[in-house]
Design a protein around this motif. Structure first.
Motif, PDB file in Angstrom:
ATOM      1  N   HIS A   1       3.793  17.442 -18.965  1.00 15.37           N
ATOM      2  CA  HIS A   1       2.838  18.529 -18.917  1.00 15.37           C
ATOM      3  C   HIS A   1       3.771  19.779 -19.146  1.00 15.37           C
ATOM      4  O   HIS A   1       3.213  20.754 -20.047  1.00 15.37           O
ATOM      5  N   ILE A   2       4.541  20.013 -18.128  1.00 16.94           N
ATOM      6  CA  ILE A   2       5.179  21.373 -18.115  1.00 16.94           C
ATOM      7  C   ILE A   2       6.082  21.577 -19.415  1.00 16.94           C
ATOM      8  O   ILE A   2       5.950  22.396 -19.974  1.00 16.94           O
ATOM      9  N   GLU A   3       6.656  20.528 -19.992  1.00 16.82           N
ATOM     10  CA  GLU A   3       7.495  20.459 -21.091  1.00 16.82           C
ATOM     11  C   GLU A   3       6.643  20.973 -22.292  1.00 16.82           C
ATOM     12  O   GLU A   3       7.076  21.928 -23.095  1.00 16.82           O
TER      13      GLU A   3
ATOM     14  N   LEU B   1       2.382  17.757  -2.576  1.00 17.54           N
ATOM     15  CA  LEU B   1       3.235  17.439  -3.362  1.00 17.54           C
ATOM     16  C   LEU B   1       2.793  17.453  -4.918  1.00 17.54           C
ATOM     17  O   LEU B   1       3.158  17.929  -5.977  1.00 17.54           O
ATOM     18  N   HIS B   2       1.793  16.781  -4.873  1.00 16.46           N
ATOM     19  CA  HIS B   2       0.935  16.095  -5.838  1.00 16.46           C
ATOM     20  C   HIS B   2       0.349  17.396  -6.503  1.00 16.46           C
ATOM     21  O   HIS B   2       0.023  17.647  -7.650  1.00 16.46           O
ATOM     22  N   LYS B   3      -0.462  18.294  -5.686  1.00 15.43           N
ATOM     23  CA  LYS B   3      -1.094  19.489  -5.743  1.00 15.43           C
ATOM     24  C   LYS B   3      -0.259  20.448  -6.419  1.00 15.43           C
ATOM     25  O   LYS B   3      -0.536  21.484  -7.103  1.00 15.43           O
ATOM     26  N   ASP B   4       0.956  20.509  -6.140  1.00 14.64           N
ATOM     27  CA  ASP B   4       1.786  21.792  -6.298  1.00 14.64           C
ATOM     28  C   ASP B   4       2.358  21.835  -8.035  1.00 14.64           C
ATOM     29  O   ASP B   4       2.423  20.702  -8.499  1.00 14.64           O
ATOM     30  N   ASP B   5       2.150  22.781  -8.679  1.00 15.23           N
ATOM     31  CA  ASP B   5       2.572  22.836  -9.943  1.00 15.23           C
ATOM     32  C   ASP B   5       4.054  22.670 -10.338  1.00 15.23           C
ATOM     33  O   ASP B   5       4.284  22.205 -11.459  1.00 15.23           O
ATOM     34  N   HIS B   6       4.825  22.998  -9.375  1.00 15.15           N
ATOM     35  CA  HIS B   6       6.162  23.051  -9.694  1.00 15.15           C
ATOM     36  C   HIS B   6       6.603  21.352  -9.831  1.00 15.15           C
ATOM     37  O   HIS B   6       6.239  20.643  -8.977  1.00 15.15           O
ATOM     38  N   TYR B   7       7.481  21.254 -10.812  1.00 18.25           N
ATOM     39  CA  TYR B   7       8.048  20.002 -11.086  1.00 18.25           C
ATOM     40  C   TYR B   7       9.292  19.783 -10.195  1.00 18.25           C
ATOM     41  O   TYR B   7      10.137  20.888 -10.274  1.00 18.25           O
ATOM     42  N   ILE B   8       9.359  18.597  -9.443  1.00 16.71           N
ATOM     43  CA  ILE B   8      10.654  18.314  -8.722  1.00 16.71           C
ATOM     44  C   ILE B   8      11.255  17.351  -9.155  1.00 16.71           C
ATOM     45  O   ILE B   8      10.555  16.362  -9.484  1.00 16.71           O
TER      46      ILE B   8
ATOM     47  N   GLY C   1       0.769  -1.299  -0.058  1.00 16.78           N
ATOM     48  CA  GLY C   1       0.119  -0.108   0.035  1.00 16.78           C
ATOM     49  C   GLY C   1       0.909   1.180  -0.079  1.00 16.78           C
ATOM     50  O   GLY C   1       0.718   2.126  -0.897  1.00 16.78           O
ATOM     51  N   ALA C   2       1.857   1.414   1.063  1.00 15.02           N
ATOM     52  CA  ALA C   2       2.501   2.448   1.103  1.00 15.02           C
ATOM     53  C   ALA C   2       3.618   2.675  -0.400  1.00 15.02           C
ATOM     54  O   ALA C   2       3.750   3.546  -0.694  1.00 15.02           O
ATOM     55  N   ALA C   3       4.195   1.664  -0.714  1.00 15.44           N
ATOM     56  CA  ALA C   3       4.886   1.280  -2.171  1.00 15.44           C
ATOM     57  C   ALA C   3       3.966   2.165  -3.307  1.00 15.44           C
ATOM     58  O   ALA C   3       4.530   2.940  -4.260  1.00 15.44           O
ATOM     59  N   PHE C   4       2.659   1.621  -3.075  1.00 13.51           N
ATOM     60  CA  PHE C   4       1.856   1.843  -4.358  1.00 13.51           C
ATOM     61  C   PHE C   4       1.702   3.740  -4.419  1.00 13.51           C
ATOM     62  O   PHE C   4       1.617   4.315  -5.336  1.00 13.51           O
ATOM     63  N   VAL C   5       1.635   4.148  -3.157  1.00 13.48           N
ATOM     64  CA  VAL C   5       1.346   5.637  -2.894  1.00 13.48           C
ATOM     65  C   VAL C   5       2.700   6.266  -3.517  1.00 13.48           C
ATOM     66  O   VAL C   5       2.565   7.263  -4.200  1.00 13.48           O
ATOM     67  N   LEU C   6       3.750   5.487  -3.235  1.00 16.07           N
ATOM     68  CA  LEU C   6       5.167   6.205  -3.597  1.00 16.07           C
ATOM     69  C   LEU C   6       5.335   6.083  -5.246  1.00 16.07           C
ATOM     70  O   LEU C   6       5.728   7.157  -5.820  1.00 16.07           O
TER      71      LEU C   6
ATOM     72  N   ILE D   1       4.884   8.336 -10.838  1.00 17.59           N
ATOM     73  CA  ILE D   1       4.546   8.393 -12.051  1.00 17.59           C
ATOM     74  C   ILE D   1       3.920   9.711 -12.304  1.00 17.59           C
ATOM     75  O   ILE D   1       3.836  10.307 -13.454  1.00 17.59           O
ATOM     76  N   TYR D   2       3.012  10.128 -11.210  1.00 20.21           N
ATOM     77  CA  TYR D   2       2.322  11.613 -11.888  1.00 20.21           C
ATOM     78  C   TYR D   2       3.285  12.619 -11.859  1.00 20.21           C
ATOM     79  O   TYR D   2       3.221  13.530 -12.827  1.00 20.21           O
ATOM     80  N   ASN D   3       4.398  12.597 -11.090  1.00 19.61           N
ATOM     81  CA  ASN D   3       5.554  13.649 -11.160  1.00 19.61           C
ATOM     82  C   ASN D   3       6.006  13.764 -12.528  1.00 19.61           C
ATOM     83  O   ASN D   3       6.405  14.737 -13.105  1.00 19.61           O
ATOM     84  N   GLN D   4       6.079  12.454 -13.172  1.00 15.35           N
ATOM     85  CA  GLN D   4       6.712  12.177 -14.550  1.00 15.35           C
ATOM     86  C   GLN D   4       5.725  13.050 -15.508  1.00 15.35           C
ATOM     87  O   GLN D   4       6.152  13.554 -16.370  1.00 15.35           O
TER      88      GLN D   4
END
Lengths: 261, 220
Positions: A38-40, B139-146, A20-25, A30-33
């Protein structure tokens, strides 16, 4: 419950919690990627938009220079040649006729000055848009009508928002210029009707002509090259949509609807 | 002597050494405080082994109960710092810490220090899971990329989340776990906690390395 059963249960529960914890990470990673992509993409779209604005500015200026060149040659040049001829033909010995010719030369010179003033205004080029989209359209129509070949009507329907968007104004103005260029080059129209409307955060520009029209549903490569592709591309950049309605012999109607400001 | 070298104590010692190398000159006092916290962790762990060892063979609950206050304090401090990057963390962290303290004081009085303060530990674990998830939400909500791969903060919270969330499962079964012996005479909880400790201190060690060498200075 036997000891082995409890051991198994505890191990499974611990593993489930760990997963469960690993799934959150994993989700955050993935969302960060995706956020990065999206920013690019946003940066790329901004670059494309800025490049398109620069290109549009250049095209508006180019069109202005072409209009000025043509006007200097066809209009002011002719007026000044006529003035020169009139002044050359003055016979000093005939004061009455000479007076008439001098008056005619003065009139021609005043017309030249007036034309030069109008040209001066046009030289501001894309600055016309800064004065407001509606004003720029009126100016464009005035130049089109001067040839005497077209009767252009303009309807400004609905108040534009107090805060304008100069970038969108410029692109919409350039789209209008391209449509009018098409009418002049290909349509063989005599009447043009332009309507600018604004309702609920949406700007609508409609251009109708009574020209020869074309089959809008079956465009060949030549017809597509008539600036229609550019019109659609530019409208897309500002989040707008273009609809073209045309039939051979029945004129053309082009409508651009875009969110505004 | 071998009792002192378990998977847990070794991973704690390694993490402390890495923290000393990476964080001792850190510009941020909260990150620097991790060196002190890990030093206390190592000392507690060794004292715990010493008290329970063959020489004294006495309860080490008082040692771990004392350590619990420091664990909660330092971890709350770190979360306060991390969450504060996004929102004002004081109301959340102060409330959480106050709840923990009240339960801790009540439990200490109730148990007279003779048993491990398991309720306080449960509460602190749940609080840390909540903070971790809340941090990730922000962190998820923040618009900035880290660049998370090299983000010290992300890996520190990852360690905390993996450890305390999984730890919750152990806490649920605390009573059977503390009495259950495996075929080799060891408690099952001993192996689970060892695995979790390795996971926690691996994440934290990597986080300290990121903090020292891999995090861009603009984000420090």
């Amino acid at each position: 419950m036997a000891n082995t059963d409890i051991t198994g249960l505890i191990i499974i529960t611990t593993l489930i919690f760990l997963i469960g914890a690993a799934f959150v990470l994993a989700y955050i990673l993935i969302y960060n990627q995706r956020k990065k992509r999206h920013i690019e993409e946003k940066a790329q779209m901004k670059l494309t938009f800025e490049a398109e604005i620069a290109k549009t500015q250049l095209e508006v200026q180019e069109q202005t220079m072409q209009t000025i060149g043509a006007d200097l040659h066809d209009n002011i040049g002719q007026l000044l040649s006529l003035t020169s001829l009139t002044l050359n033909s003055i016979e000093v010995g005939k004061p009455v006729k000479a007076r008439e010719k001098i008056d005619a030369a003065i009139d021609l010179t005043l017309r030249s000055i007036k034309e030069m003033r109008l040209l001066g205004k046009l030289l501001q080029g894309d600055q016309l848009v800064v004065m407001g989209l509606s004003e720029a359209i009126r100016h464009e129509i005035a130049w089109m009508e001067r040839s005497g070949k077209y009767k252009v009507s303009y309807e400004d329907d609905g108040e534009l928002p107090a805060v304008n968007n100069p970038d969108k104004d410029l692109i919409i103005f350039r789209i209008l210029q391209e449509i009018l260029n098409n009418i002049i080059k290909h349509a063989g129209a005599t009447r043009v009707r332009i309507k600018l409307g604004y309702t609920d955060g949406s700007l609508q520009l409609q251009v109708n002509d009574n020209g020869k029209g074309f089959d809008a549903g079956n465009l060949d490569a030549v017809q597509r090259g008539m600036g229609l592709f550019n019109i659609q591309k530019r409208a897309g950049i500002i989040g707008g949509e273009v609809s073209i309605a045309s039939r051979p012999g029945k004129g053309t109607s082009i409508t651009i609807i875009t969110p505004y400001p | 002597m071998l009792n002192y070298f378990s998977a847990s104590t070794i991973s704690e010692l390694i993490c402390f050494v890495i923290a000393s190398i990476c964080l001792i000159k850190d510009s941020n006092v909260v990150w620097r405080s991790m060196v002190v916290y890990l030093f206390l962790t190592c000392v507690t762990e060794l004292m715990g082994v010493y008290f329970a060892g063959p020489k004294l063979s006495i309860s080490n609950h008082r040692v771990y109960n004392t350590y619990l206050i420091f664990e909660a304090g330092f971890t709350h401090l770190m979360f306060a710092f991390l969450i504060n990057k996004y929102i004002n963390s004081k109301p959340l962290i102060i409330t959480g810490f106050a709840i923990f303290l009240l339960i801790y004081i009540w439990e200490t009085v109730y148990n007279r220090g003779l048993q491990f303060n398991i309720t306080s530990y449960k509460v602190s674990s749940v609080l840390f899971v909540v903070y971790s998830l809340y941090y990730y939400y922000l962190l998820h909500k923040d618009d900035h990329y880290i660049h998370l791969k090299y983000s010290a903060e992300f890996w520190w919270v990852a360690g905390a989340l993996l450890f305390y969330f999984t730890n919750t499962a152990c806490i649920i079964f605390y009573k059977p776990l503390s009495t259950m012996l495996l075929w080799n005479g060891h408690h099952l909880i001993h192996y689970i906690m060892s695995a979790l400790n390795i996971l926690l201190y691996s994440c934290w060690s990597y986080s300290f390395i990121c903090r020292k060498w891999l995090t861009p200075t603009s984000l420090v």
